[in-house]
Design an enzyme around this catalytic site. Structure first.
Site, PDB file in Angstrom:
ATOM      1  N   PRO A  71      95.230  51.055-111.181  1.00  0.00           N
ATOM      2  CG  PRO A  71      95.813  52.740-110.082  1.00  0.00           C
ATOM      3  CD  PRO A  71      96.363  51.791-111.041  1.00  0.00           C
ATOM      4  CB  CYS A  72      89.402  49.435-110.839  1.00  0.00           C
ATOM      5  SG  CYS A  72      89.058  49.532-109.056  1.00  0.00           S
TER       6      CYS A  72
END
Length: 376
Positions: A71-72
């Site tokens: 997840p960014c």
């Protein structure tokens, strides 16, 4: 190459790896809509809709490649940027998968924000953990563990399992994707394989696109259109600059691909029902300060997921006459280089969120082609 996909999302990375020859053994993804998309495009029994922290990695000892996009949001330039203090930071669990399965190689993707100065120490910690996966983390303080890894790295006496890790910030447009999308790609190859590898060379450039527009005119001829008033305004200045720099020789690279290139032969969504809901006109697009649409004769701006629905400014086409409209799902798929027949499930808002989080398929394929060619 047997592949295990973590944080699979809609499957952009997975599709690119598949086209390069990977055999997917499992997809691990917690988001229900993304899992539904994966099930529409792959065997449903390969899709594990679960939290990575509970996934039985020990069942996958035969894996050659681990890939995914943690997840960014913890590192995004547009988010709160809490980094390692964000509970959504899943890099520790991606690293744990490497420790348990010791694949031949791994490939991870993340946002440009991961390289910002405030994350420099933590990013170094990530890279050193991936380099020395057998070194145990003995402290609850990650900075103390970083110091341990730094000492091991500089001593040069380490004899355990090691990965040769490289990373680079890539712009998808430089590889023929019709989108200016900068992402950090991390690749590791197990040291005992004695493999020499580097990132594939860029194949496309902004300068070549400028040449085709302002010197040769090939771009306009190819699309059978006249340059816009704005392009006519800058043409003489750009032509002079390009001639001064390149002389009579066109830049050797291919031209950046534009939105018009990507959508060629697609009818306007208001004028067709041929493609169903994937190519339906959505009303209400508008530009506002700092959020303007993508010029049709340039690569698209980065397709974004948005925290609360479709971002109002970015996920739009901006025509030469100044008019704007939202991308359709089909158009966004083309900007992200998904095949037209790849199904994205859910509402328009949900489908655009999935596409905004995806790795461009062609970029993943390009990197994987190069990597797989080097693997035994």
């Amino acid at each position: 190459m047997n592949s295990l996909e973590l944080f699979s999302g809609a499957g952009g990375l997975a599709k690119g790896l598949e086209l390069a020859g990977a055999r997917h053994c499992a997809f691990v993804e917690w988001n229900r809509a993304a899992c539904n998309t994966l099930r529409k495009n792959y065997a449903p029994d390969l899709v594990y809709e679960t939290d990575i922290r509970t996934f039985p990695f020990s069942d996958y000892r035969h894996i050659d490649l681990i890939a995914g996009g943690p997840p960014c949001q913890p590192f995004s330039l547009g988010g709160k940027a809490k980094g390692y203090n964000d509970k959504r930071d899943m890099f520790p669990y991606a690293i744990s998968a490497i420790r348990q399965l010791t694949p031949k190689a791994f490939l991870f993707e993340n946002v440009k924000g991961l390289l910002r100065k405030s994350f420099a120490e933590y990013f170094n910690f990530i890279i050193l953990q991936l380099t020395y996966p057998e070194v145990p983390l003995q402290s609850s303080d990650w900075k103390e563990n970083l110091s341990t890894l730094e000492r091991i790295h500089t001593e040069g006496h380490y004899q355990g399992l090691k990965y040769n890790v490289v990373f680079r910030l890539l712009n998808a447009a430089d590889y023929g994707i019709p989108q200016k999308r900068e992402r950090v790609i991390i690749v590791g190859i197990r040291n005992d394989l004695n493999i020499s590898w580097s990132f594939p060379k860029e194949t496309h450039s902004e300068e070549a696109l400028a040449w085709d527009k302002y010197v040769s005119g090939d771009y306009w001829n190819r699309h059978n259109i006249e340059p816009s008033k704005q392009d006519m305004f800058i043409m003489n200045k750009e032509k002079e600059r390009l001639r001064r720099h390149y002389g009579l020789c066109r830049p050797s690279s291919a031209a950046w691909q534009t939105v018009r290139d990507a959508l060629k032969e697609l009818p306007e969504p208001a004028n067709t029902t041929e493609y169903g809901l994937e190519h339906t006109l959505r009303e209400g697009a508008r530009e506002y300060a700092g959020h303007t649409g993508s010029d049709i004769d340039q690569p698209s701006k980065t397709i974004k997921a948005g925290n609360h629905g479709v971002p109002g400014g970015e996920n739009m086409i901006r025509y030469a006459d100044g008019k704007t409209r939202y991308y359709t799902i089909l158009e966004a798929k083309r900007i992200q280089t998904f095949p037209d027949d790849y199904l994205i499930t859910g509402s328009w808002t949900e489908a655009m969120r999935q596409l905004g989080n995806a790795v461009p398929v062609k970029l993943a394929q390009t990197i994987a082609n190069s990597l797989f060619k080097a693997m035994p």
